[in-house]
Structures are given as C-alpha cells and as structure tokens.
Design a protein around this motif. Structure first.
Motif, mmCIF file in Angstrom:
data_model
loop_
_atom_site.group_PDB
_atom_site.id
_atom_site.type_symbol
_atom_site.label_atom_id
_atom_site.label_comp_id
_atom_site.label_asym_id
_atom_site.label_seq_id
_atom_site.Cartn_x
_atom_site.Cartn_y
_atom_site.Cartn_z
ATOM 1 N N THR A 231 0.834 -1.195 0.000
ATOM 2 C CA THR A 231 0.000 0.000 0.000
ATOM 3 C C THR A 231 0.873 1.251 0.000
ATOM 4 N N SER A 232 0.230 2.390 -0.091
ATOM 5 C CA SER A 232 0.956 3.663 -0.107
ATOM 6 C C SER A 232 1.588 3.988 1.243
ATOM 7 N N THR A 233 1.248 3.245 2.286
ATOM 8 C CA THR A 233 1.827 3.525 3.606
ATOM 9 C C THR A 233 3.171 2.823 3.814
ATOM 10 N N TYR A 234 3.611 1.999 2.859
ATOM 11 C CA TYR A 234 4.963 1.435 2.931
ATOM 12 C C TYR A 234 5.935 2.456 2.365
ATOM 13 N N THR A 235 6.974 2.770 3.134
ATOM 14 C CA THR A 235 8.026 3.668 2.673
ATOM 15 C C THR A 235 9.307 2.862 2.521
ATOM 16 N N PRO A 236 9.727 2.592 1.294
ATOM 17 C CA PRO A 236 10.944 1.799 1.107
ATOM 18 C C PRO A 236 12.176 2.576 1.539
ATOM 19 N N ASP A 237 13.116 1.871 2.113
ATOM 20 C CA ASP A 237 14.396 2.478 2.462
ATOM 21 C C ASP A 237 15.472 1.736 1.685
ATOM 22 N N GLN A 238 15.949 2.364 0.650
ATOM 23 C CA GLN A 238 16.925 1.780 -0.263
ATOM 24 C C GLN A 238 18.191 1.338 0.459
ATOM 25 N N ASP A 239 18.517 2.000 1.546
ATOM 26 C CA ASP A 239 19.762 1.731 2.253
ATOM 27 C C ASP A 239 19.642 0.676 3.346
ATOM 28 N N THR A 240 18.518 0.634 4.058
ATOM 29 C CA THR A 240 18.433 -0.260 5.218
ATOM 30 C C THR A 240 17.507 -1.446 5.050
ATOM 31 N N HIS A 241 16.603 -1.430 4.097
ATOM 32 C CA HIS A 241 15.721 -2.584 3.895
ATOM 33 C C HIS A 241 16.487 -3.653 3.124
ATOM 34 N N LEU A 242 16.567 -4.831 3.724
ATOM 35 C CA LEU A 242 17.381 -5.914 3.182
ATOM 36 C C LEU A 242 16.563 -7.110 2.720
ATOM 37 N N ASP A 243 15.504 -7.443 3.448
ATOM 38 C CA ASP A 243 14.748 -8.660 3.170
ATOM 39 C C ASP A 243 13.252 -8.396 3.314
ATOM 40 N N ARG A 244 12.458 -9.391 2.968
ATOM 41 C CA ARG A 244 11.003 -9.221 2.961
ATOM 42 C C ARG A 244 10.470 -8.877 4.345
ATOM 43 N N ALA A 245 11.155 -9.276 5.396
ATOM 44 C CA ALA A 245 10.723 -8.946 6.751
ATOM 45 C C ALA A 245 10.756 -7.439 7.003
ATOM 46 N N ASP A 246 11.530 -6.690 6.215
ATOM 47 C CA ASP A 246 11.594 -5.234 6.344
ATOM 48 C C ASP A 246 10.446 -4.517 5.636
ATOM 49 N N VAL A 247 9.688 -5.236 4.842
ATOM 50 C CA VAL A 247 8.606 -4.625 4.070
ATOM 51 C C VAL A 247 7.322 -4.658 4.895
ATOM 52 N N THR A 248 6.702 -3.496 5.034
ATOM 53 C CA THR A 248 5.460 -3.381 5.796
ATOM 54 C C THR A 248 4.306 -3.043 4.859
ATOM 55 N N ASN A 249 3.116 -3.171 5.382
ATOM 56 C CA ASN A 249 1.898 -2.727 4.701
ATOM 57 C C ASN A 249 1.656 -3.440 3.370
ATOM 58 N N GLU A 250 1.825 -4.751 3.379
ATOM 59 C CA GLU A 250 1.448 -5.551 2.205
ATOM 60 C C GLU A 250 -0.063 -5.483 2.037
ATOM 61 N N VAL A 251 -0.522 -5.476 0.813
ATOM 62 C CA VAL A 251 -1.959 -5.407 0.555
ATOM 63 C C VAL A 251 -2.646 -6.693 1.018
ATOM 64 N N THR A 252 -3.943 -6.585 1.200
ATOM 65 C CA THR A 252 -4.799 -7.745 1.386
ATOM 66 C C THR A 252 -5.957 -7.558 0.421
ATOM 67 N N GLY A 253 -6.561 -8.650 0.016
ATOM 68 C CA GLY A 253 -7.689 -8.532 -0.884
ATOM 69 C C GLY A 253 -8.072 -9.881 -1.457
ATOM 70 N N THR A 254 -9.186 -9.889 -2.132
ATOM 71 C CA THR A 254 -9.695 -11.101 -2.760
ATOM 72 C C THR A 254 -8.715 -11.598 -3.810
ATOM 73 N N ASN A 255 -8.360 -12.877 -3.730
ATOM 74 C CA ASN A 255 -7.449 -13.556 -4.661
ATOM 75 C C ASN A 255 -6.023 -13.010 -4.637
ATOM 76 N N TYR A 256 -5.655 -12.399 -3.504
ATOM 77 C CA TYR A 256 -4.268 -12.017 -3.286
ATOM 78 C C TYR A 256 -3.747 -12.851 -2.125
ATOM 79 N N THR A 257 -2.633 -13.553 -2.348
ATOM 80 C CA THR A 257 -2.021 -14.374 -1.318
ATOM 81 C C THR A 257 -0.839 -13.636 -0.718
ATOM 82 N N SER A 258 -0.758 -13.659 0.602
ATOM 83 C CA SER A 258 0.365 -13.019 1.297
ATOM 84 C C SER A 258 1.688 -13.484 0.699
ATOM 85 N N ALA A 259 2.608 -12.573 0.526
ATOM 86 C CA ALA A 259 3.945 -12.772 -0.069
ATOM 87 C C ALA A 259 3.919 -12.697 -1.585
ATOM 88 N N GLY A 260 2.751 -12.525 -2.191
ATOM 89 C CA GLY A 260 2.672 -12.330 -3.638
ATOM 90 C C GLY A 260 2.753 -13.615 -4.424
#
Length: 140
Positions: A31-60
C-alpha cells in the motif's frame, strides 16, 4: 516515491547471494503507507503494509526473470520481469516489491521497489503489474 533498486540487491548479486539466472523471484504488492528504504531494507521482513484482498495471497506470487546479454554500447545489463496478474481480484496497491524467494521473510532478499505513481485498484477483475522498464545494472 520513485522506483528503486535496493542497495543490498547490488551487493547480493555481486557476492552470489542473488543469481538472476537461477533463483526464484516473487512480486508482492504494498500500500501507499509502505516507505521503502533503499539503504536499510534488506529482506522481505523489512517490508510493511502488504496489501490484502480477494485472490491475493500473502507474499505475492512468482515472477519470471529474463537477463539480457551485456549491452556493451550502453555499458549495462538489463534484467526484465514478466507481467504478473492476480486474476479476479479486488486489490488496491501503490507499488510492488520484487524479491528473491526462499519462503522465509527474513531470508527473502529484496531486489526492487516498483512505484505505480499512486493507488491502482481492481474490483473483481485482473490486477496486472507490467514492468516495461528493466532493472538496470549500469556503469555511471
């Protein structure tokens, strides 16, 4: 925010932790509330605010990667991601995150953040991410 390649991706590609020819890659939506940090985000655990919705599976879902030959005229290598579609979905997302998939968030290494330029939605329809601009590793 503009699209970006996480700095850790470059290091991980150089050290062999990411191999674009052989690894499995996934694309997840955020979502728009995730702010990527090019310098400190290393892995998927650093990513916040993944979308939810019909026919969307967590982790993409998996995304096919194609590596171009070395472009000696432009001093670069282009890495392309195939289109990814979530069929018959109801989703609102502002961006996608591509990562090397291992199945464990702390081990899934980040590659790129693809900014859509604002929220994009589907309502009981296909949500497709089409990456027309390749990821570029270039000499500056």
């Amino acid at each position: 925010m503009a699209s970006l390649v996480y700095n850790s991706c470059i290091r991980n590609a150089v050290t062999g932790q990411i191999d674009f020819d052989t690894n499995t890659f996934y694309m997840m939506l955020v979502t728009s509330t995730y702010t990527p940090d090019q310098d400190t985000h290393l892995d998927r655990a650093d990513v916040t605010n993944e979308v939810t919705g019909t026919n969307y599976t967590s982790a993409g879902q998996a995304v096919t990667v194609t590596v171009s030959a070395v472009d000696t005229a432009n001093d670069r290598v282009d890495i392309n991601f195939a289109d990814v579609t979530w069929a018959s979905s109801t989703i609102t997302a502002a961006a996608a995150v591509v990562y090397k998939y291992t199945g464990t968030a702390a081990d899934d290494l980040l590659v790129a953040y693809l900014d859509f330029g604002g929220d994009v939605s589907s309502t009981s329809g296909d949500f497709t991410v089409s990456t027309t601009t390749p990821l570029r590793f270039a000499n500056s």
